[in-house]
Design a protein around this motif. Structure first.
Motif, PDB file in Angstrom:
ATOM      1  N   ALA A  69       0.820  -1.208   0.000  1.00  0.00           N
ATOM      2  CA  ALA A  69       0.000   0.000   0.000  1.00  0.00           C
ATOM      3  C   ALA A  69       0.851   1.252   0.000  1.00  0.00           C
ATOM      4  CB  ALA A  69      -0.928   0.004   1.218  1.00  0.00           C
ATOM      5  N   LEU A  70       2.108   1.121   0.417  1.00  0.00           N
ATOM      6  CA  LEU A  70       2.974   2.287   0.479  1.00  0.00           C
ATOM      7  C   LEU A  70       3.672   2.559  -0.842  1.00  0.00           C
ATOM      8  CD1 LEU A  70       4.602   1.583   3.958  1.00  0.00           C
ATOM      9  CD2 LEU A  70       2.656   3.043   3.441  1.00  0.00           C
ATOM     10  N   GLY A  71       3.522   1.683  -1.797  1.00  0.00           N
ATOM     11  CA  GLY A  71       4.252   1.836  -3.050  1.00  0.00           C
ATOM     12  C   GLY A  71       3.345   2.093  -4.229  1.00  0.00           C
ATOM     13  N   SER A  72       3.831   1.716  -5.394  1.00  0.00           N
ATOM     14  CA  SER A  72       3.144   2.052  -6.641  1.00  0.00           C
ATOM     15  C   SER A  72       1.814   1.331  -6.793  1.00  0.00           C
ATOM     16  CB  SER A  72       4.038   1.709  -7.833  1.00  0.00           C
ATOM     17  OG  SER A  72       4.336   0.320  -7.837  1.00  0.00           O
ATOM     18  N   HIS A  73       1.612   0.245  -6.045  1.00  0.00           N
ATOM     19  CA  HIS A  73       0.356  -0.484  -6.161  1.00  0.00           C
ATOM     20  C   HIS A  73      -0.837   0.360  -5.734  1.00  0.00           C
ATOM     21  CE1 HIS A  73       1.920  -4.530  -7.145  1.00  0.00           C
ATOM     22  NE2 HIS A  73       2.963  -4.163  -6.436  1.00  0.00           N
ATOM     23  N   SER A  74      -0.574   1.386  -4.940  1.00  0.00           N
ATOM     24  CA  SER A  74      -1.680   2.238  -4.497  1.00  0.00           C
ATOM     25  C   SER A  74      -1.808   3.490  -5.345  1.00  0.00           C
ATOM     26  CB  SER A  74      -1.494   2.629  -3.031  1.00  0.00           C
ATOM     27  OG  SER A  74      -0.287   3.346  -2.862  1.00  0.00           O
ATOM     28  N   SER A  75      -1.032   3.611  -6.414  1.00  0.00           N
ATOM     29  CA  SER A  75      -1.126   4.770  -7.286  1.00  0.00           C
ATOM     30  C   SER A  75      -2.434   4.742  -8.077  1.00  0.00           C
ATOM     31  CB  SER A  75       0.043   4.798  -8.275  1.00  0.00           C
ATOM     32  OG  SER A  75       1.271   4.904  -7.596  1.00  0.00           O
ATOM     33  N   ILE A  76      -2.823   5.911  -8.528  1.00  0.00           N
ATOM     34  CA  ILE A  76      -4.001   6.001  -9.384  1.00  0.00           C
ATOM     35  C   ILE A  76      -3.573   5.792 -10.831  1.00  0.00           C
ATOM     36  CG2 ILE A  76      -5.722   7.593 -10.319  1.00  0.00           C
ATOM     37  CD1 ILE A  76      -6.029   8.768  -7.600  1.00  0.00           C
ATOM     38  N   THR A  77      -4.172   4.829 -11.480  1.00  0.00           N
ATOM     39  CA  THR A  77      -3.906   4.586 -12.892  1.00  0.00           C
ATOM     40  C   THR A  77      -4.964   5.303 -13.714  1.00  0.00           C
ATOM     41  OG1 THR A  77      -2.913   2.428 -12.462  1.00  0.00           O
ATOM     42  CG2 THR A  77      -3.708   2.844 -14.690  1.00  0.00           C
ATOM     43  N   ASN A 121       4.688  10.847 -11.545  1.00  0.00           N
ATOM     44  CA  ASN A 121       4.639   9.446 -11.968  1.00  0.00           C
ATOM     45  C   ASN A 121       4.691   8.502 -10.771  1.00  0.00           C
ATOM     46  OD1 ASN A 121       7.323   9.546 -11.204  1.00  0.00           O
ATOM     47  ND2 ASN A 121       8.135   9.435 -13.286  1.00  0.00           N
ATOM     48  N   ARG A 122       4.942   9.079  -9.574  1.00  0.00           N
ATOM     49  CA  ARG A 122       4.874   8.254  -8.368  1.00  0.00           C
ATOM     50  C   ARG A 122       3.431   7.875  -8.045  1.00  0.00           C
ATOM     51  NH1 ARG A 122       5.911  10.726  -3.894  1.00  0.00           N
ATOM     52  NH2 ARG A 122       5.813  12.824  -4.725  1.00  0.00           N
ATOM     53  N   PHE A 123       2.490   8.680  -8.505  1.00  0.00           N
ATOM     54  CA  PHE A 123       1.111   8.344  -8.163  1.00  0.00           C
ATOM     55  C   PHE A 123       0.128   8.498  -9.310  1.00  0.00           C
ATOM     56  CE2 PHE A 123       0.163  12.821  -7.647  1.00  0.00           C
ATOM     57  CZ  PHE A 123       1.291  13.362  -7.059  1.00  0.00           C
ATOM     58  N   PHE A 124       0.593   8.772 -10.510  1.00  0.00           N
ATOM     59  CA  PHE A 124      -0.239   8.664 -11.702  1.00  0.00           C
ATOM     60  C   PHE A 124       0.446   7.719 -12.676  1.00  0.00           C
ATOM     61  CE2 PHE A 124      -2.002  12.936 -10.591  1.00  0.00           C
ATOM     62  CZ  PHE A 124      -3.332  12.552 -10.556  1.00  0.00           C
ATOM     63  N   ASP A 125      -0.300   6.780 -13.185  1.00  0.00           N
ATOM     64  CA  ASP A 125       0.229   5.857 -14.189  1.00  0.00           C
ATOM     65  C   ASP A 125      -0.720   5.903 -15.381  1.00  0.00           C
ATOM     66  OD1 ASP A 125       1.448   3.878 -15.625  1.00  0.00           O
ATOM     67  OD2 ASP A 125       0.620   2.234 -14.439  1.00  0.00           O
ATOM     68  N   ALA A 126      -0.381   6.718 -16.365  1.00  0.00           N
ATOM     69  CA  ALA A 126      -1.256   6.883 -17.536  1.00  0.00           C
ATOM     70  C   ALA A 126      -0.957   5.786 -18.547  1.00  0.00           C
ATOM     71  CB  ALA A 126      -1.039   8.252 -18.161  1.00  0.00           C
ATOM     72  N   ASN A 127      -1.990   5.137 -19.066  1.00  0.00           N
ATOM     73  CA  ASN A 127      -1.736   4.080 -20.041  1.00  0.00           C
ATOM     74  C   ASN A 127      -2.750   4.101 -21.174  1.00  0.00           C
ATOM     75  OD1 ASN A 127      -4.074   2.350 -19.404  1.00  0.00           O
ATOM     76  ND2 ASN A 127      -3.049   2.025 -17.449  1.00  0.00           N
ATOM     77  N   GLU A 128      -2.349   3.466 -22.256  1.00  0.00           N
ATOM     78  CA  GLU A 128      -3.205   3.215 -23.401  1.00  0.00           C
ATOM     79  C   GLU A 128      -3.026   1.730 -23.744  1.00  0.00           C
ATOM     80  OE1 GLU A 128      -3.133   7.093 -26.027  1.00  0.00           O
ATOM     81  OE2 GLU A 128      -1.101   6.513 -25.505  1.00  0.00           O
ATOM     82  N   ILE A 129      -3.506   1.315 -24.896  1.00  0.00           N
ATOM     83  CA  ILE A 129      -3.401  -0.094 -25.271  1.00  0.00           C
ATOM     84  C   ILE A 129      -2.150  -0.316 -26.115  1.00  0.00           C
ATOM     85  CG2 ILE A 129      -4.554  -2.005 -26.441  1.00  0.00           C
ATOM     86  CD1 ILE A 129      -5.859  -1.006 -23.858  1.00  0.00           C
ATOM     87  N   ALA A 130      -1.319  -1.249 -25.666  1.00  0.00           N
ATOM     88  CA  ALA A 130      -0.064  -1.528 -26.370  1.00  0.00           C
ATOM     89  C   ALA A 130      -0.318  -2.330 -27.648  1.00  0.00           C
ATOM     90  CB  ALA A 130       0.868  -2.317 -25.448  1.00  0.00           C
ATOM     91  N   PRO A 131       0.473  -2.094 -28.706  1.00  0.00           N
ATOM     92  CA  PRO A 131       0.320  -2.861 -29.950  1.00  0.00           C
ATOM     93  C   PRO A 131       0.590  -4.352 -29.718  1.00  0.00           C
ATOM     94  CG  PRO A 131       1.693  -0.910 -30.273  1.00  0.00           C
ATOM     95  CD  PRO A 131       1.506  -1.063 -28.802  1.00  0.00           C
ATOM     96  N   GLY A 132      -0.077  -5.194 -30.473  1.00  0.00           N
ATOM     97  CA  GLY A 132       0.201  -6.620 -30.420  1.00  0.00           C
ATOM     98  C   GLY A 132      -0.532  -7.368 -29.332  1.00  0.00           C
ATOM     99  N   HIS A 133      -1.420  -6.707 -28.592  1.00  0.00           N
ATOM    100  CA  HIS A 133      -2.159  -7.370 -27.525  1.00  0.00           C
ATOM    101  C   HIS A 133      -3.609  -7.601 -27.959  1.00  0.00           C
ATOM    102  CE1 HIS A 133       1.325  -6.127 -25.207  1.00  0.00           C
ATOM    103  NE2 HIS A 133       0.907  -6.900 -24.222  1.00  0.00           N
ATOM    104  N   MET A 134      -4.263  -8.535 -27.261  1.00  0.00           N
ATOM    105  CA  MET A 134      -5.681  -8.768 -27.488  1.00  0.00           C
ATOM    106  C   MET A 134      -6.433  -7.520 -27.048  1.00  0.00           C
ATOM    107  SD  MET A 134      -5.911 -11.740 -28.844  1.00  0.00           S
ATOM    108  CE  MET A 134      -7.635 -12.154 -28.647  1.00  0.00           C
ATOM    109  N   PHE A 135      -6.995  -6.796 -27.994  1.00  0.00           N
ATOM    110  CA  PHE A 135      -7.490  -5.450 -27.742  1.00  0.00           C
ATOM    111  C   PHE A 135      -8.576  -5.435 -26.660  1.00  0.00           C
ATOM    112  CE2 PHE A 135      -9.240  -1.308 -29.201  1.00  0.00           C
ATOM    113  CZ  PHE A 135      -8.056  -0.594 -29.136  1.00  0.00           C
TER     114      PHE A 135
END
Length: 680
Positions: free
Chosen positions: A168-176, A205-219
């Protein structure tokens, strides 16, 4: 009221947030607190908004040589304590000792906010805890940085995981953040890239993890996996709603019950706003080729606030259900219910759904009955609209000045929020409210009239919902009162009280007198007492909360006099002590605690200029205030008898006398009133 609500169980709120600061740092702390309170507590000027209402407690003092008389208490499942540290908390020994001895345990979590580099040097209970370094924030964006950084800690420690879990003290508790946007040659793509780049190039970036969909994955699978751990930010550009995968991402977020915000950045025209992209917060960004850093911060702050609101609302609903406020077979929703959601619940045989306060308008909810679904909030169901029709409820509510937060830690606006919620819920149940005092523009309770008008408009009624009792000379104070009465004639009845005998033989009732001399103050006091007595006689029950200890116009503090008159007339009386003021002092005496200084004549003399002169005049007519006798009467009261007259048991009434939580107090009052009405 549901069957579950007829039973009272222990209620443990999910979260409280406290702030501690040295008064020398007031100038630096105020902008941070102002920013936080604007988004984490409901705006009193927008009482029907869907904003947060996290309980805030404030700890400071009037001078650097004194500290608060107590420390933040363990009131909820998680109690977060933000400690503003600085050269002042480190350099003044009393403040150093105070902040370094603050309670730190599993449910009390300390979060230091360093206002300068000296604030990093504290030991004791703050030793080894990483600080939020507010002195590094750019001054032009102080409000947005305050919201983002402190709200992140609220989300991380209070809403995401238990602090017993190391992760809980690390990146697992960040907002994605899941950035949903039209991909090709569009404003949405440009803005998404800028948001992600901004996060990657700052310590956010310690508490925001912005993502999109990576190429080559099951969309489709990756969308579900990503959205399921994210707050979805839908960048609504001109092309957004026409793109299949944008619609799919929104639908998945709703299906998985995830927080969603919409960023409106339309440049020209959108032929159809996707229906699923509604019922969520929306932030507007003026479209431009290059989104500004400020707009990025606005988007991020909106995303984190919705994450906090969503998580906090969900945990509140769970706490209400655990306490027996809600039916065991109801579903919980952090948003007002939507059609697709209700249809899915129907497939599972669930026909009840509870969502956070306040209730949506009946016009918006008319489709529920066609589907046979009951949708309600923790404090309101549609079948309660006439359940208090025979109750005339007197409100003994008044603001008080909270100086320095050394003794009482409730923000002044909390009393306004309580009054708004209480007035709304009582009037919605067809109770008539009685108030003795001035409700004209600028007054503490002006909002009650607006609540009444909104309610009449909603239900298509023109009934009087408020009886306003006015003592002489308030009802002759200028032509403004004529306009005021005309404006609210449809919801308010005004009762004017005359000058009591024998004063009416010597005072001209056509001439306003200001309370500027001892004799005039005495006349005001007698008139206020007459008004209060007659108002209380016409009420069925009283609700007493707050109230000035000094600076009043009458014979004694107004709320105190109304309490004593209610006791004399044996009126059922709901006493709320958790919101400070003279009502809190009365509750302390009834519970057998030490006698507060405010209930002694010496204290009143010291804090009210000219008090002795008014008492001298009063004694000649046999109307002086005897605080020793008042305390004696209060000490003889029996809690179980007070509770029984209000339809509550002793434990419920004791909780009402101490709870600082608005929802709990409103619920207990309604619960007691329902029992009284059902028994009559």
């Amino acid at each position: 009221m549901s069957d579950a609500e007829n039973q009272s169980k222990e209620y443990l709120p999910p979260l409280t947030v406290s702030f501690v600061w040295c008064p020398s740092d007031q100038g630096r702390v105020n902008p941070i607190l102002s920013a936080l309170r604007s988004v984490l507590t409901r705006d009193v000027h927008r009482p029907f908004s869907r904003g947060l209402n996290i309980p805030f407690f404030l700890f400071s003092s009037l001078g650097v040589y004194e500290t608060p008389i107590d420390k933040p208490r363990n009131l909820a499942n998680k109690n977060l304590i933000f400690v503003f540290t600085s050269v002042n908390t480190l350099g003044h020994k009393n403040w150093k000792d105070y902040v370094e001895s603050l309670p730190s345990e599993k449910r009390n979590i300390l979060i230091p906010v360093a206002l300068d580099k000296h604030g990093l040097g504290h030991a004791g209970s703050l030793h080894g805890i990483n600080c939020i370094r507010s002195y590094e924030w750019p001054s032009e964006y102080l409000d947005l940085y305050s919201i983002i950084y402190l709200s992140h800690e609220i989300n991380r420690f209070g809403l995401v995981k238990s602090v017993e879990e190391p992760e809980a003290l690390g990146s697992h508790s960040s907002i994605t953040i899941f950035l949903s946007h039209a991909k090709a040659g569009d404003t949405g793509r440009v803005y998404s890239e800028k948001i992600k780049k901004f996060i990657d190039n700052t310590n956010m970036n310690r508490f925001f993890d912005a993502n999109e969909i990576a190429p080559g994955h099951m969309f489709d699978k990756e969308i579900k996996d990503s959205v399921n751990r994210s707050t979805l930010v839908a960048i609504e550009s001109d092309l957004y709603s026409s793109r299949y995968w944008c619609q799919r991402e929104i639908l998945i977020a709703k299906e998985l019950d995830r927080p969603v915000i919409v960023v409106n950045c339309l440049e020209d025209f959108e032929d159809r706003i996707f229906p699923a992209a509604s019922n969520v917060p929306c932030v507007h960004i003026t479209p431009s080729p290059e989104i500004s850093n400020k707009d990025v911060l606005r988007i991020l702050s909106s995303a984190i606030i919705e994450s906090v609101r969503f998580g906090y609302s969900s945990k509140c609903l769970e706490a209400y259900k655990d306490a027996g406020w809600l039916d065991a077979d109801c579903a919980l929703s952090a948003r007002p219910p939507e059609l697709r959601q209700v249809l899915e619940l129907q497939k599972r045989g669930i026909l009840k759904i509870c969502y956070p306060e306040p209730p949506i308008y009946s016009e918006e909810a008319d489709w529920h009955k066609y589907l046979g679904v009951t949708a309600y909030t923790p404090l309101w169901t549609e079948d309660e609209k006439d359940c208090l029709a025979r109750q005339e409820i007197g409100l003994s509510i008044s603001e008080f000045k909270n100086e320095g937060y050394a003794y009482e830690h409730i923000p002044e606006e909390a009393l306004v929020r309580l009054s708004q919620d209480l007035a709304r819920h009582l009037m919605a149940r067809s109770a008539t409210l009685l108030y003795g005092g001035d409700l004209r523009p600028g007054g503490f309770t002006e909002f009650i009239l607006d609540e009444a008008r909104i309610l009449n408009s909603r239900v298509g009624s023109s009934r009087v919902r408020l009886v306003n009792h006015l003592a002489w000379p308030l009802h002759i104070d200028g032509p403004e009162i004529v306009s005021w009465r005309a404006s609210y004639h449809d919801v308010m009845q005004t009762v004017e009280h005359d000058i009591p005998a024998p004063l009416n033989e010597t005072v001209d009732d056509k001439v306003f007198i200001p309370p500027t001399s001892a004799q005039n103050i005495y006349i005001w006091a007698r008139c206020l007492t007459k008004m209060r007595r007659e108002s209380i006689e016409s009420s069925t029950v009283r609700v007493c909360v707050g109230g000035r200890r000094s600076g009043y116009k009458g014979q004694m503090p107004g709320v105190l006099e109304e309490i004593m008159l209610s006791i004399e007339m044996k009126k059922p009386m709901f006493l709320l002590g958790g919101f400070g003021g003279i009502a809190s002092d009365v509750c302390s005496v009834i519970r057998g605690e030490s006698i507060p200084d405010s209930l002694t004549e010496n204290w009143q003399i010291a804090h009210n200029e000219g008090y002795i002169d008014v008492q001298t005049i009063s004694k000649k007519d046999g109307f002086e205030t005897n605080f020793t006798a008042i305390v004696g009467q209060l000490e003889r009261l029996i809690v179980s008898e007070l509770a029984g007259s209000c339809g509550l048991d002793e434990s419920e009434y004791l909780r009402l006398m101490t709870s600082p939580f608005i929802d709990e107090c409103v619920r207990l009052i309604i619960l007691g009133l329902r029992r009284i009405q059902d028994a009559s």
